[in-house]
Design an enzyme around this catalytic site. Structure first.
Site, mmCIF file in Angstrom:
data_model
loop_
_atom_site.group_PDB
_atom_site.id
_atom_site.type_symbol
_atom_site.label_atom_id
_atom_site.label_comp_id
_atom_site.label_asym_id
_atom_site.label_seq_id
_atom_site.Cartn_x
_atom_site.Cartn_y
_atom_site.Cartn_z
ATOM 1 N N GLY A 1 -4.325 0.285 -1.999
ATOM 2 C CA GLY A 1 -3.285 -0.730 -2.036
ATOM 3 C C GLY A 1 -3.542 -1.753 -0.950
ATOM 4 N N GLN B 1 -0.831 -8.382 5.031
ATOM 5 C CA GLN B 1 -1.995 -7.776 5.704
ATOM 6 C C GLN B 1 -3.184 -8.719 5.741
ATOM 7 O OE1 GLN B 1 -1.632 -3.916 3.275
ATOM 8 N NE2 GLN B 1 -2.470 -3.205 5.218
ATOM 9 N N CYS C 1 -3.272 3.380 6.841
ATOM 10 C CA CYS C 1 -2.977 1.965 6.605
ATOM 11 C C CYS C 1 -4.196 1.144 7.008
ATOM 12 C CB CYS C 1 -1.772 1.523 7.438
ATOM 13 S SG CYS C 1 -1.293 -0.195 7.160
ATOM 14 N N LEU C 2 -4.561 0.191 6.169
ATOM 15 C CA LEU C 2 -5.736 -0.615 6.477
ATOM 16 C C LEU C 2 -5.517 -1.511 7.692
ATOM 17 C CD1 LEU C 2 -6.823 -1.532 2.839
ATOM 18 C CD2 LEU C 2 -7.777 0.228 4.351
ATOM 19 N N HIS D 1 4.794 2.219 0.204
ATOM 20 C CA HIS D 1 4.089 1.798 1.419
ATOM 21 C C HIS D 1 3.860 0.278 1.389
ATOM 22 C CE1 HIS D 1 0.827 2.384 4.597
ATOM 23 N NE2 HIS D 1 0.539 1.192 4.129
ATOM 24 N N GLU D 2 3.463 -0.231 0.219
ATOM 25 C CA GLU D 2 3.191 -1.678 0.114
ATOM 26 C C GLU D 2 4.475 -2.494 0.172
ATOM 27 O OE1 GLU D 2 -0.614 -0.420 0.001
ATOM 28 O OE2 GLU D 2 0.274 -2.325 0.618
ATOM 29 N N HIS E 1 5.522 -3.088 3.563
ATOM 30 C CA HIS E 1 4.782 -4.194 4.206
ATOM 31 C C HIS E 1 5.475 -5.532 3.945
ATOM 32 C CE1 HIS E 1 1.144 -2.627 6.078
ATOM 33 N NE2 HIS E 1 0.810 -1.938 5.009
HETATM 34 O O1 K2U Z 1 -1.293 -0.869 2.695
HETATM 35 C C1 K2U Z 1 -2.347 -0.376 3.058
HETATM 36 O O2 K2U Z 1 -2.718 -0.354 4.240
HETATM 37 C C2 K2U Z 1 -3.227 0.257 2.021
HETATM 38 C C3 K2U Z 1 -3.179 1.745 2.109
HETATM 39 C C4 K2U Z 1 -2.201 2.186 1.044
HETATM 40 C C5 K2U Z 1 -1.759 3.600 1.131
HETATM 41 C C6 K2U Z 1 -1.389 4.184 2.321
HETATM 42 C C7 K2U Z 1 -0.948 5.494 2.342
HETATM 43 C C8 K2U Z 1 -0.852 6.226 1.172
HETATM 44 C C9 K2U Z 1 -1.210 5.631 -0.015
HETATM 45 C C10 K2U Z 1 -1.655 4.327 -0.031
HETATM 46 C C11 K2U Z 1 -4.632 2.146 2.013
HETATM 47 O O3 K2U Z 1 -5.002 2.412 0.725
HETATM 48 S S1 K2U Z 1 -4.975 3.422 3.160
HETATM 49 C C12 K2U Z 1 -6.341 4.195 2.608
HETATM 50 C C13 K2U Z 1 -6.026 5.280 1.623
HETATM 51 C C14 K2U Z 1 -6.958 5.550 0.682
HETATM 52 C C15 K2U Z 1 -6.723 6.570 -0.221
HETATM 53 C C16 K2U Z 1 -5.553 7.309 -0.189
HETATM 54 C C17 K2U Z 1 -4.618 7.019 0.771
HETATM 55 C C18 K2U Z 1 -4.850 5.988 1.706
HETATM 56 ZN ZN ZN Z 2 -0.540 -0.329 5.030
#
Ligand code: K2U
Ligand code: ZN
Length: 190
Positions: free
Chosen positions: A62, A67, A111-112, A153-154, A157
């Site tokens: 996501g 971001q 979180c990225l 989560h998104e 944000h």
């Molecule tokens: O918003 C973001 O930073 C993207 C996250 C979204 C996410 C966070 C936690 C749980 C689910 C989604 C990134 O995808 S974090 C990397 C990631 C990759 C695979 C699974 C979970 C998190």
């Molecule tokens: Zn995030």
């Protein structure tokens, strides 16, 4: 784009997508409440393409517009994890939660914008969301599993909330201090 979407390098070069730099916590722009998108312009379409490109490249499942420094209510996600399964890139414009389950689920979130920091967050296990897609059509869907966690989560944000805001103050401050140190080191490396 039916091509190997998850492999951005396989995308036709004709698509003028670019990777956008991802803001790192702490950053005041990640704490702002984002504004609604009034019209789906070519710029919004380009932003959505770039966000999907940036998300797959990270890699992540996501990514929200703030971001990449755009304080607009838009996020992308693709939580398809099965090897060989077709990707499902989704673009959600002005998303809203219309229902949440009483049942909850805990997930080790990352979180990225907060790289290499993980903590357990508990959220409703299922959510129904309503949004506008890139064609301007109203959509509504129930998400479960990783899709539900990611969508919440998104959406956080877009409201200036990070997953660490769901943690206690000690853990949140510990992660924030680590990120301040990381940003200082990266600034020195140049
Ligand atoms: O918003 C973001 O930073 C993207 C996250 C979204 C996410 C966070 C936690 C749980 C689910 C989604 C990134 O995808 S974090 C990397 C990631 C990759 C695979 C699974 C979970 C998190
Ligand atoms: Zn995030």
């Amino acid at each position: 784009m039916a091509c190997g979407l998850r492999d951005p390098m396989a995308w036709p070069k004709s698509l003028a997508m670019s990777l956008r730099p991802i803001l790192l916590h702490p950053d005041p722009r990640l704490k702002k409440v984002c504004t609604a998108i009034e019209a789906i312009t070519p710029e919004i379409r380009a932003l959505a393409d770039d966000m999907l490109h940036t998300m797959y490249d990270a890699p992540g499942v996501g990514l929200a517009a703030p971001q990449v420094g755009v304080l607009k209510r838009l996020f992308v996600m693709d939580c398809v994890k099965e090897e060989g399964a077709a990707p499902r890139p989704m673009v959600l414009i002005n998303p809203e939660i219309t229902w949440v389950s009483d049942d909850t689920a805990a997930y080790e979130e990352g979180c990225l914008s907060i790289p290499e920091q993980y903590a357990e967050v508990t959220r409703p296990e299922r959510v129904r969301m309503r949004w506008t897609d890139l064609d301007g059509e109203a959509q509504e869907e129930e998400f479960t599993g990783l899709w539900a966690t990611c969508a919440q989560h998104e959406l956080d944000h877009l409201n200036g909330k990070l997953f660490i805001d769901h943690l206690g103050p000690i853990k949140r401050q510990l992660i924030t201090r680590r990120m301040v140190k990381l940003k200082r080191e990266r600034a020195r490396e140049g």
